[in-house]
Design an enzyme around this catalytic site. Structure first.
Site, short mmCIF file in Angstrom:
data_model
loop_
_atom_site.label_atom_id
_atom_site.label_comp_id
_atom_site.label_asym_id
_atom_site.label_seq_id
_atom_site.Cartn_x
_atom_site.Cartn_y
_atom_site.Cartn_z
N SER A 1 0.83 -1.20 0.00
CA SER A 1 0.00 0.00 0.00
C SER A 1 0.87 1.25 0.00
O SER A 1 2.06 1.21 0.35
CB SER A 1 -0.90 0.02 1.23
OG SER A 1 -0.13 0.32 2.39
N ASP A 2 0.27 2.36 -0.38
CA ASP A 2 0.89 3.64 -0.11
C ASP A 2 0.68 3.95 1.37
O ASP A 2 -0.15 3.33 2.04
CB ASP A 2 0.29 4.74 -1.00
CG ASP A 2 1.23 5.92 -1.20
OD1 ASP A 2 2.18 6.09 -0.39
OD2 ASP A 2 1.03 6.68 -2.16
N TRP A 3 1.43 4.93 1.88
CA TRP A 3 1.45 5.22 3.31
C TRP A 3 0.10 5.82 3.74
O TRP A 3 -0.24 6.93 3.34
CB TRP A 3 2.59 6.16 3.62
CG TRP A 3 3.89 5.48 3.91
CD1 TRP A 3 4.71 5.72 4.97
CD2 TRP A 3 4.55 4.45 3.15
NE1 TRP A 3 5.83 4.90 4.92
CE2 TRP A 3 5.75 4.10 3.81
CE3 TRP A 3 4.24 3.76 1.98
CZ2 TRP A 3 6.62 3.13 3.35
CZ3 TRP A 3 5.11 2.79 1.51
CH2 TRP A 3 6.29 2.49 2.18
N GLY A 4 -0.66 5.06 4.54
CA GLY A 4 -1.99 5.51 4.93
C GLY A 4 -3.04 5.12 3.91
O GLY A 4 -4.14 5.67 3.94
N GLY A 5 -2.73 4.18 3.04
CA GLY A 5 -3.65 3.81 1.98
C GLY A 5 -4.26 2.43 2.14
O GLY A 5 -4.67 1.82 1.16
#
Length: 703
Positions: free
Chosen positions: A248-252
Site C-alpha cells: 500500500s501507499d502510506w496511509g492507503g
C-alpha cells in the site's frame, strides 16, 4: 535448495516461519522524523530512520526491509540529520530526454546511494499518466503516453535492481490528481484503462520485473486501489502473472479486507491508524485469520511474494559495496538536466551572443533552482540554498515549501560570460524589472512555481505576479527569453511578445549549470515535451476540476471520460491545437526525415533516415505515430529513437511497434482489425513529415 530459484526458496522459508513472523512481515512502519517525531518500538535501536521498516527473520536469513522514498534521489524529510544525497531533476525532465539509457543510469545512481545507507527497498518508479496539467505530483511522473512512460520507468527500475535494491512501481492506478486523494473515486471505462494507464504499468512490469507494486490512495471505479480485486487479482496477478508483492501507499490501507483483494503488505501503518482508526494488517488481520476470514493459503501467498522479491533481487546476499561516487552522480544529474531542457520557442535570441548586456530577472536565479515538494524532496550535498515555508491543508501541508537547490543560474551565466555586463533584478515589481530590461540587449526572465504532493494547482498561470512581470519586460525589450522552472505546463499570455521560451522543469542540483550551458550555446538543446501544453484549461477534458478547494476529507469523484485518449490523443480526437505539442522541442540545428519504408503483418515495422541538415552537431528524436486504422483516425506513439548527429550526418532508424499500441482492448483481450493502417514520422505529435499505409492481419491476443 537452489539459491537461484526465488520461488522455491520463498516457499521453503515461508513453510518454516511462525505465524508471528509471517504477520510481522506484512506491516511496514515509519521511522521517527521531524514530521513524525514518534519512535515506533518495532524499529530496533540503531536502525537508520526512513519511510518504512519491516522486521526480518534472522534465523531464516530473511533481512529486514528498510524503505526510502526515491523518485528523484534518496529522500530525507528530517529522518537523518545531516544526511544528503544527489538531487536529480524532475521525472518529467528525464522523460523529456527520450533517453532510456539515461533513465537506467539515474536508477543505478539512486540505488548506489540507497545501498550505502542500508536501504534495500526504493519507493521509486512513479508512472501515473499526466491526465491533468493541474496535478501537483506530475513532476514525479514521466509523461502522458503509456509507451514513453513504460519504457523510461522500466529502465530506471532495471538500473535500481541491478544494484541489488528492490524497486517499486507506483501508484497503481489512476493517482492522477492530488485533491483529497484519500477520498477520490477515479472512474474510467475498464477497457480504456487497459489501453492507457494500465498499459504503461504493463510495459514497465514485463520489461523490468519490479519487486513490488505500490497501490494508489484513490478508489478506482468505486473500490479503493488497495482493496481493488479487479486491479490486483484479476489484472496484475492474473492477466499479467505478476509474482512480486503489492504494497500500500502510506496511509492507503483502509481495512483488513484489502488482503482478500490482493494487497500483500500495509505500509505507513501509523498513518492508517490515524486515518482509519487502526492498523489494517495488525490485530484486525490476525483476528480475521483466527476467525477464518483470511485463509491460511492467502497468508502464505502474501509472505511468499515478499520473500520471492527479496531472493530474486538479492537483498539477502548483500556484500560490502564501495562508497558511491558523488561526482559521477552529479554528472548524471547534469546530463538529465541538459538532455531534458526543452527549447519551446526561439526567434533568434538563443544562443546568447558574446558581449551582450544581459539582464537576469526573477525566479530566485541568484540563489538556485526550485524542486517539487513532498515525499520526493531530496536534500542536496551542502543542504538547500533556501527553504521558504508556504504551507497548506492536509497531511502534506507541512511539506509544502519553496526549496531551492544551490545551483544559481545567475552565477553560472557569469562564469560563461566573464566579460559581459550582467545585471540581476529580483522580479518583485514589473516597474523595477522594466528598468533593468531597458538597460540590456537581452533579458532572461526566470519564472517558477511551487508544486507538490497533496495539492493540485488551481490554474495554469504563474503565481506571484510573474506573468505581469514578463509582459512588462517584453514590452520594454522584445529580446526577452523566458526560462520556466515548473512541474507542469503553464499558460503563456505573453508568448507572442517574447523572443524565446525554455522549459527547464525542476532541473536538479546541477540545473543552474545546465540552463546556462543551453542559453550560452555550449549545449545544443535536445529535450522533447513528454506532455502537451494546452493553451488554456478549456482545451482539457475537465476545465473545472471537481471539488478543487474542498475541505480536506471531502469525498469526490472524477470521471476520466477521455478514457484512453490522454494528452496528445485528446487533442487529436477533439481537433484542437495545443500551445506546444507532445514531442515538440527545438534545436540550434535542423533535421530532415527521408525514405520511410514500412511492412505489416502482425505489427508495423518502419524504417527511415534522419539527416542533420544544419551547421552544428545536435540530437534529434524522431517519433513514429499511428494516425489511422481501418475504422477511425487514432493517434498513438509507436516508437522513438534519440539520434546524435554531426552536420551532414545521416542515420537509419528502425522501429517495430508493440502490437498493443495498434489494437483496442475489448472483451478481455487485445484485438487488431484486418485492413490498412496509416503511420507517420514526425518531430512531434502534430509535426508529421512522412506517412505511409500498411496492411495488418486481424487477430486477437493477450489478456
Amino acid at each position: 535448495m537452489d539459491l537461484l530459484d526465488p520461488d522455491g526458496r520463498a516457499r521453503e522459508v515461508e513453510m518454516r516461519m511462525t505465524d508471528d513472523e509471517r504477520f510481522a512481515l506484512l506491516v511496514g512502519v515509519m521511522g521517527a522524523g521531524e514530521l513524525w517525531p514518534l519512535r515506533d518500538q518495532r524499529i530496533p535501536e540503531g536502525t537508520a530512520m526512513s519511510a518504512g521498516y519491516v522486521p526480518g527473520v534472522p534465523r531464516l536469513g530473511v533481512p529486514a526491509l528498510l524503505m526510502s522514498d526515491a523518485s528523484l534521489g534518496v529522500t530525507n524529510p528530517g529522518y537523518r540529520p545531516g544526511d544528503t544525497a544527489t538531487a536529480l531533476p524532475a521525472s518529467l525532465a528525464l522523460a523529456a530526454s527520450f533517453n532510456p539509457a539515461l533513465a537506467r543510469s539515474s536508477g543505478q545512481a539512486i540505488a548506489r546511494e540507497a545501498r550505502s545507507r542500508g536501504f534495500n527497498v526504493l519507493l521509486a518508479g512513479g508512472i501515473n499518466l499526466a491526465r491533468d496539467p493541474r496535478n501537483g505530483r506530475n513532476f514525479e511522473y514521466l509523461s502522458e503516453d503509456p509507451l514513453l512512460s513504460g519504457v523510461m520507468a522500466a529502465e530506471s527500475i532495471i538500473g535500481i535492481q541491478q544494484q541489488g535494491v528492490i524497486s517499486t512501481i507506483k501508484h497503481f492506478s489512476l493517482n492522477c490528481n492530488e485533491t483529497n486523494r484519500h477520498w477520490l473515486d477515479a472512474v474510467i471505462d475498464p477497457d480504456a484503462h487497459r489501453e492507457s494507464d494500465l498499459l504503461a504499468f504493463e510495459i514497465a512490469i514485463e520489461r523490468a520485473h519490479p519487486g513490488s507494486v505500490m497501490t494508489a490512495y484513490n478508489k478506482v471505479n468505486g473500490d479503493y486501489a488497495a482493496a481493488n480485486d479487479v486491479l490486483i487479482n484479476d489484472v496484475l496477478k492474473g492477466a499479467w502473472g505478476y509474482r512480486g508483492w503489492a504494497m500500500s501507499d502510506w496511509g492507503g490501507t483502509p481495512s483488513w479486507e484489502c488482503a482478500a483483494a490482493g494487497l500483500d503488505q500495509e505500509c505507513g501503518a501509523q498513518i492508517d491508524a490515524l486515518l482509519w482508526q487502526s492498523e489494517a494488517f495488525g490485530d484486525r488481520l490476525r483476528a480475521a485469520y483466527r476467525d477464518g476470514g483470511l485463509p491460511k493459503e492467502r497468508l502464505s501467498d502474501m509472505v511468499r511474494r515478499i520473500l520471492r522479491s527479496m531472493f530474486a533481487i538479492g537483498i539477502d546476499r548483500w556484500e560490502a559495496a564501495p562508497a558511491p561516487d558523488m561526482a559521477a552522480h552529479n554528472e548524471i544529474a547534469l546530463q538529465v538536466a541538459r538532455q531534458g531542457i526543452v527549447l519551446l520557442q526561439n526567434e533568434g535570441a538563443l544562443p546568447l551572443k558574446a558581449g551582450a548586456r544581459i539582464a537576469v530577472i526573477g525566479g530566485y536565479a541568484q540563489r538556485g533552482v526550485p524542486i517539487g515538494c513532498g515525499s520526493s524532496a531530496v536534500v542536496p550535498p551542502g543542504g538547500y540554498a533556501e527553504v521558504i515555508p508556504i504551507g497548506g491543508p492536509g497531511l502534506a501541508g507541512g511539506l509544502r515549501n519553496l526549496y531551492l537547490l544551490p545551483s544559481s543560474p545567475l552565477d553560472e551565466l557569469r562564469k560563461r560570460f566573464p566579460n559581459a555586463q550582467i545585471e540581476f533584478d529580483p522580479g518583485v515589481s514589473p516597474a523595477e524589472a522594466v528598468l533593468a530590461a531597458r538597460r540590456a540587449d537581452v533579458v532572461i526572465v526566470f519564472a517558477i512555481r511551487v508544486e507538490g504532493e497533496g495539492v493540485d494547482i488551481p490554474d495554469l498561470s504563474l503565481p506571484w505576479g510573474q506573468d505581469a512581470v514578463i509582459a512588462a519586460v517584453a514590452a520594454a525589450n522584445p529580446n526577452t527569453v523566458v526560462v520556466l522552472e515548473t512541474g507542469n505546463p503553464v499558460v503563456m499570455p505573453w508568448r507572442d511578445s517574447v523572443n524565446a521560451i525554455v522549459q527547464a522543469w525542476y532541473p536538479g542540483q546541477a540545473g543552474g549549470q545546465a540552463i546556462a550551458e543551453v542559453l550560452a550555446g555550449q549545449v545544443n538543446p535536445s529535450g522533447r515535451l513528454p506532455i502537451t501544453f494546452p493553451a488554456d484549461l478549456e482545451q482539457t477534458p475537465r476545465p473545472e476540476l471537481p471539488d478543487l478547494g474542498a475541505p480536506w476529507g471531502t469525498q469526490s469523484t472524477i470521471h476520466y471520460s477521455e478514457g484512453a485518449e490522454v494528452g496528445y490523443r485528446w487533442f487529436a480526437r477533439t481537433s484542437q491545437s495545443p500551445l506546444f505539442a507532445f514531442g515538440h522541442g527545438l534545436s540550434y540545428t535542423r533535421f530532415d526525415y527521408r525514405e520511410l519504408a514500412v511492412t505489416g503483418g502482425d505489427t508495423v515495422t518502419a524504417s527511415f533516415t534522419v539527416v542533420n541538415t544544419g551547421d552544428r552537431a545536435g540530437v534529434d528524436t524522431p517519433q513514429l505515430y499511428l494516425t489511422a486504422t481501418p475504422s477511425e483516425s487514432r493517434l498513438r506513439l509507436l516508437g522513438f529513437e534519440r539520434v546524435d548527429l554531426e552536420p551532414g550526418q545521416a542515420h537509419r532508424v528502425s522501429v517495430q511497434a508493440d502490437p498493443r499500441l495498434l489494437a483496442r482492448y475489448d472483451a478481455g483481450c487485445w484485438r487488431i482489425d484486418t485492413g490498412d493502417y496509416t503511420v507517420a514520422v514526425g518531430a512531434s505529435a502534430v509535426d508529421l513529415k512522412l506517412a505511409a499505409e500498411v496492411e495488418l492481419a486481424g487477430r486477437a491476443f493477450g489478456r
